[in-house]
Design a protein around this motif. Structure first.
Motif, PDB file in Angstrom:
ATOM      1  N   ASN A 125       0.871  -1.172   0.000  1.00  0.00           N
ATOM      2  CA  ASN A 125       0.000   0.000   0.000  1.00  0.00           C
ATOM      3  C   ASN A 125       0.909   1.224   0.000  1.00  0.00           C
ATOM      4  OD1 ASN A 125       0.540   0.961   2.772  1.00  0.00           O
ATOM      5  ND2 ASN A 125      -0.549  -0.900   3.382  1.00  0.00           N
TER       6      ASN A 125
ATOM      7  N   SER B  73       0.398   4.120   1.957  1.00  0.00           N
ATOM      8  CA  SER B  73       0.139   5.054   3.056  1.00  0.00           C
ATOM      9  C   SER B  73       1.405   5.811   3.450  1.00  0.00           C
ATOM     10  CB  SER B  73      -0.412   4.297   4.261  1.00  0.00           C
ATOM     11  OG  SER B  73       0.488   3.291   4.681  1.00  0.00           O
TER      12      SER B  73
ATOM     13  N   GLU C 193       1.663   8.826   0.531  1.00  0.00           N
ATOM     14  CA  GLU C 193       0.623   9.830   0.351  1.00  0.00           C
ATOM     15  C   GLU C 193       0.758  11.065   1.239  1.00  0.00           C
ATOM     16  OE1 GLU C 193      -2.796   7.399   0.790  1.00  0.00           O
ATOM     17  OE2 GLU C 193      -2.817   6.786  -1.315  1.00  0.00           O
TER      18      GLU C 193
ATOM     19  N   HIS D 195      -2.303  10.235   6.378  1.00  0.00           N
ATOM     20  CA  HIS D 195      -2.551  10.388   4.954  1.00  0.00           C
ATOM     21  C   HIS D 195      -4.051  10.477   4.739  1.00  0.00           C
ATOM     22  CE1 HIS D 195      -3.928   6.191   3.931  1.00  0.00           C
ATOM     23  NE2 HIS D 195      -3.390   5.979   5.099  1.00  0.00           N
TER      24      HIS D 195
ATOM     25  N   GLY E 291      -6.993   8.957   3.487  1.00  0.00           N
ATOM     26  CA  GLY E 291      -7.555   7.695   3.033  1.00  0.00           C
ATOM     27  C   GLY E 291      -8.978   7.892   2.555  1.00  0.00           C
TER      28      GLY E 291
ATOM     29  N   LYS F  82      -5.933   9.273   8.189  1.00  0.00           N
ATOM     30  CA  LYS F  82      -5.553   7.974   8.728  1.00  0.00           C
ATOM     31  C   LYS F  82      -4.082   7.988   9.094  1.00  0.00           C
ATOM     32  CE  LYS F  82      -8.881   5.119   6.158  1.00  0.00           C
ATOM     33  NZ  LYS F  82      -9.028   3.909   5.300  1.00  0.00           N
TER      34      LYS F  82
ATOM     35  N   VAL G  60      -0.340   6.493   9.648  1.00  0.00           N
ATOM     36  CA  VAL G  60       0.467   5.675   8.740  1.00  0.00           C
ATOM     37  C   VAL G  60       0.914   4.375   9.410  1.00  0.00           C
ATOM     38  CG1 VAL G  60       2.629   5.655   7.424  1.00  0.00           C
ATOM     39  CG2 VAL G  60       1.221   7.729   7.487  1.00  0.00           C
TER      40      VAL G  60
ATOM     41  N   ASP H 248      -4.942  -0.032   5.546  1.00  0.00           N
ATOM     42  CA  ASP H 248      -4.066   0.811   4.722  1.00  0.00           C
ATOM     43  C   ASP H 248      -2.959   1.470   5.539  1.00  0.00           C
ATOM     44  OD1 ASP H 248      -3.426   1.569   2.148  1.00  0.00           O
ATOM     45  OD2 ASP H 248      -4.552   3.435   2.232  1.00  0.00           O
ATOM     46  N   LYS H 249      -2.271   0.656   6.354  1.00  0.00           N
ATOM     47  CA  LYS H 249      -1.128   1.138   7.130  1.00  0.00           C
ATOM     48  C   LYS H 249       0.168   0.680   6.461  1.00  0.00           C
ATOM     49  CE  LYS H 249      -4.037   2.425  10.413  1.00  0.00           C
ATOM     50  NZ  LYS H 249      -4.422   3.830  10.586  1.00  0.00           N
ATOM     51  N   TRP H 250       1.243   1.339   6.835  1.00  0.00           N
ATOM     52  CA  TRP H 250       2.563   0.999   6.303  1.00  0.00           C
ATOM     53  C   TRP H 250       3.065  -0.256   6.998  1.00  0.00           C
ATOM     54  CZ3 TRP H 250       7.511   4.111   7.814  1.00  0.00           C
ATOM     55  CH2 TRP H 250       8.607   3.654   7.069  1.00  0.00           C
TER      56      TRP H 250
END
Length: 712
Positions: A556, A558, A561, A652, A654, A662, A664, A684-686
């Motif tokens: 993803n 994140s 962004e 970021h 989302g 959201k 990261v 949608d996390k790193w």
């Protein structure tokens, strides 16, 4: 093996060592005598008996941080990237090679002329002759030549250093009432040399400036000194010239009746010789050259993450410009909101290149677009059998919700009041009846709801289509480039579908559209199959799905962004006409960045720092960009503690419809690792940064390999 071959092989294998040895040995035997001086402090005494004091410029008053050949290479690379011939890209090497044998031919023509004798070349004339077979229009060719020379002048400004001892000597001479002049052999015109003097802050130290390119004759032949004598009426007057070249700055002025001294400063001569030899032997080790470049860009610690990202954004922006120019694109359209940063970066780069408003480039504009607007663009009529399926699929995709009336309104940003409903959100009523939860499959049986809903969506569809027509997206026979940060190319897919719809209605579709993404994800390949033949997508420019390490970092975005989002704007809501009838996009209010977050000012500063470093780098721009891209990807693929620190606390934007802040990074619990990793991905996390922040960094290589294999 012959000794000469052995030495040549060793020099190729160890160019830096060979260049250093040769430079030191070359000047080891030079001894001081009455013909030379070694320090600017000596100038006052040497000049005392003379009314007029003349100076060479390059390698006397100023020195370069890189070899002259490397300056030329930067100009050639700029031209090959951002100039185009009539039939396509310019031939590789043209702008570098023309400065050798062809330049000699241009000089020979000038010397053979009986009407306009010249024994110095004008770089503009050299470039004009080299480009003429490939760019027939003289005006366009002249603009490109002016841009190339402006770029080289700007490079010279960046790589030149003024000797403070020389400045002190010049200042003292002026104070003593001497006439101080600058006499230079150079293929750039006097106006360009004066521009460099102004930039360096030393223009006021000279009463007169003479440049061989403008005058037409050289110091090397002695004729330039004769020209100065005639211009200033100096014959018979005591005059002296100082410079670093024995023939040009000592032998020739003496032949013309001047006094002259050779400026020999061993460290300057050895540095210049070493740089020149290194360039001829193929340059220094690329990895060491990169480290030298990075020493000017990366200060160390968490700020390096921002700096690397700014550099990566600069790389992509310049690649967009290069692709558009070389591909003969008529316009570049930057998609809101994340794509517009690259528009600003390209403008910023061109302004700093020296070629602003000179180089013929494609027209650049922003294009208001979003996933939601891409969906509504192709909204079908209520009577279409696909109506229910269209809403069912897209509401679930965009909001992950059941397609109720309330969910449909939320998905497409339609206020309930537009349908004559009271309330908002999950509480919508019509004549006292709660209608928010009415499912999609029952809406057709409620014309009192379905018809006003259709009217609202059709209005948005038609306004979107009118806006795209206003932007001339379909009707003109043009090549258009769409630009966005990423990731799957849904905009290209939506525009393709609109082309199919238009053709089915017998409407004109004349444009050819390509899309460039900074980063691509695993859905990119699937969208390629949905494209109209007039629409193409380039692979991800910096992050591509064909490499397993890229697929791992693209699990993803994140982590990417927070750097791209335009916080001055919220999500794209709708379009409206102004007083002149022009359709304008309407965005939701922006949101402030968190304290310490990398706003666009910091991103631009990072991009500028990288571009400034490229000007003086010992690497070609393309090679530096490739190596910096690798560093950028590894920073997020295998993050260290400082990278995680840089990202902690950031958020970021989302959500596929309305913007939602959201974070990261989330914490991964060792005893719930599989559960938390799955949640991390779904939310949608790193992934890599979350593992490092949770003290589980040792698992990152295994996770990356698993993602890379699973997403083939």
């Amino acid at each position: 093996m012959p000794a000469s071959l052995l030495k040549s092989t060793a020099a190729k294998l160890f160019p830096e060592r060979a260049a250093r040895y040769a430079a030191t040995r070359r000047f080891a035997a030079v001894r001081r005598d009455e013909n030379n001086f070694v320090h600017p402090d000596e100038i006052a005494d040497l000049a005392a008996p003379h009314d007029v004091v003349s100076f060479d410029f390059f390698d006397t008053i100023v020195t370069r941080k890189i070899a002259l050949e490397e300056v030329h290479a930067k100009t050639a690379e700029f031209g090959e990237r951002y100039a185009r011939g009539d039939d396509g890209p310019l031939p590789a090497g043209l702008l570098a090679h023309c400065r050798h044998r062809y330049q000699e031919a241009v000089k020979a023509r000038g010397m053979a002329s009986t009407s306009r004798f010249r024994n110095e070349v004008d770089l503009a004339e050299v470039f004009d002759g080299a480009l003429a077979p490939y760019i027939r229009d003289a005006d366009r060719r002249r603009r490109i030549i002016d841009a190339l020379i402006a770029h080289e002048v700007e490079t010279e400004k960046r790589v030149l250093s003024v000797d403070p001892g020389m400045v002190a000597a010049l200042t003292a001479l002026r104070a003593a009432g001497k006439t101080v002049i600058l006499v230079s052999d150079m293929y750039l015109a006097e106006a360009h040399i004066r521009s460099i003097l102004d930039h360096l802050g030393i223009a006021a130290l000279f009463d007169h400036v003479y440049v061989s390119c403008t005058v037409g004759v050289t110091k090397e032949s002695g004729l330039l000194f004769g020209h100065v004598d005639r211009e200033l009426g100096l014959e018979g007057r005591p005059r002296i010239h100082f410079g670093d070249n024995w023939n040009n700055d000592v032998a020739q002025p003496r032949r013309m009746g001047w006094e002259a001294r050779h400026y020999f400063r061993r460290e300057n001569e050895e540095t210049k010789a070493r740089l020149d030899l290194e360039a001829r032997l193929g340059g220094i080790d690329p990895e060491r050259a990169l480290e030298m470049l990075l020493s000017d860009v990366l200060p160390g610690g968490p700020e390096d993450t921002v700096r690397m990202t700014g550099a990566a954004f600069s790389i992509f922006a310049r690649r967009v410009l290069q692709t558009a120019v070389r591909g003969g694109y008529d316009r570049i359209l930057f998609l809101t909101r994340d794509g517009t940063v690259f528009h600003e970066l390209i403008r910023h780069y061109i302004d700093g290149s020296g070629a602003a408003a000179i180089m013929p480039l494609p027209k650049m504009e922003d294009l208001a677009f979003s996933r939601r607007k891409g969906v509504v663009l192709n909204y079908p009529d209520l009577e279409d059998p696909a109506w229910e399926g269209f809403l069912n699929f897209n509401v679930r995709w965009l909001t992950h919700a059941e397609p109720t009336l309330a969910a449909i309104l939320q998905t497409f940003s339609v206020p309930g009041g537009e349908l004559g409903l009271s309330g908002d959100g999950e509480r919508l009523t019509l004549n006292g009846e709660d209608v928010a939860g009415i499912p999609l499959d029952l809406l057709r049986d409620r014309p009192d709801l379905a018809q006003p809903l259709h009217a609202a969506l059709a209005r948005r569809r038609d306004m979107m289509r009118d806006y795209l027509d206003q932007m001339d997206l379909f009707d003109r026979n043009e090549k258009l480039m769409l630009v966005d940060i990423g990731y799957s190319g849904t905009a290209a897919k939506a525009i393709s579908e609109q082309m199919f719809i238009r053709e089915a209605k017998g409407q004109t579709v004349a444009s050819r559209i390509s899309m460039m993404l900074m980063a691509a994800n695993r859905y990119y390949q699937g969208n390629l199959r949905q494209l109209h033949p007039r629409v193409t997508m380039y692979p991800g420019t910096l992050i591509d799905t064909r490499d397993w390490t890229h697929r791992a970092v693209a699990a993803n975005f994140s982590w990417l962004e927070p750097f791209a989002v335009d916080r001055n704007r919220g999500s794209l809501q709708d379009f409206a006409q102004d007083a002149e009838g022009r359709i304008l996009p309407r965005f939701a209010p922006g949101s402030p960045a968190a304290p310490g977050a990398p706003d666009r000012a910091r991103l631009f500063a990072a991009a500028t720092a990288y571009e400034d470093a490229l000007r003086v780098a010992r690497l070609p721009e393309a090679e530096a960009d490739r190596r910096m891209t690798d560093r950028f990807i590894r920073n997020f693929l295998y993050p260290d503690r400082s990278a995680v620190t840089a990202m902690e606390g950031l958020s970021h934007h989302g959500g596929l419809t309305e913007v939602a802040e959201k974070e990261v990074i989330m914490r991964i619990r060792p005893h719930r690792m599989i559960h938390d990793l799955r949640a991390c991905h779904q939310q949608d996390k790193w992934l890599q940064g979350s593992l490092r922040a949770s003290g589980l960094g040792f698992l990152i290589p295994l996770l990356n390999r698993m993602i890379g294999l699973a997403t083939r």
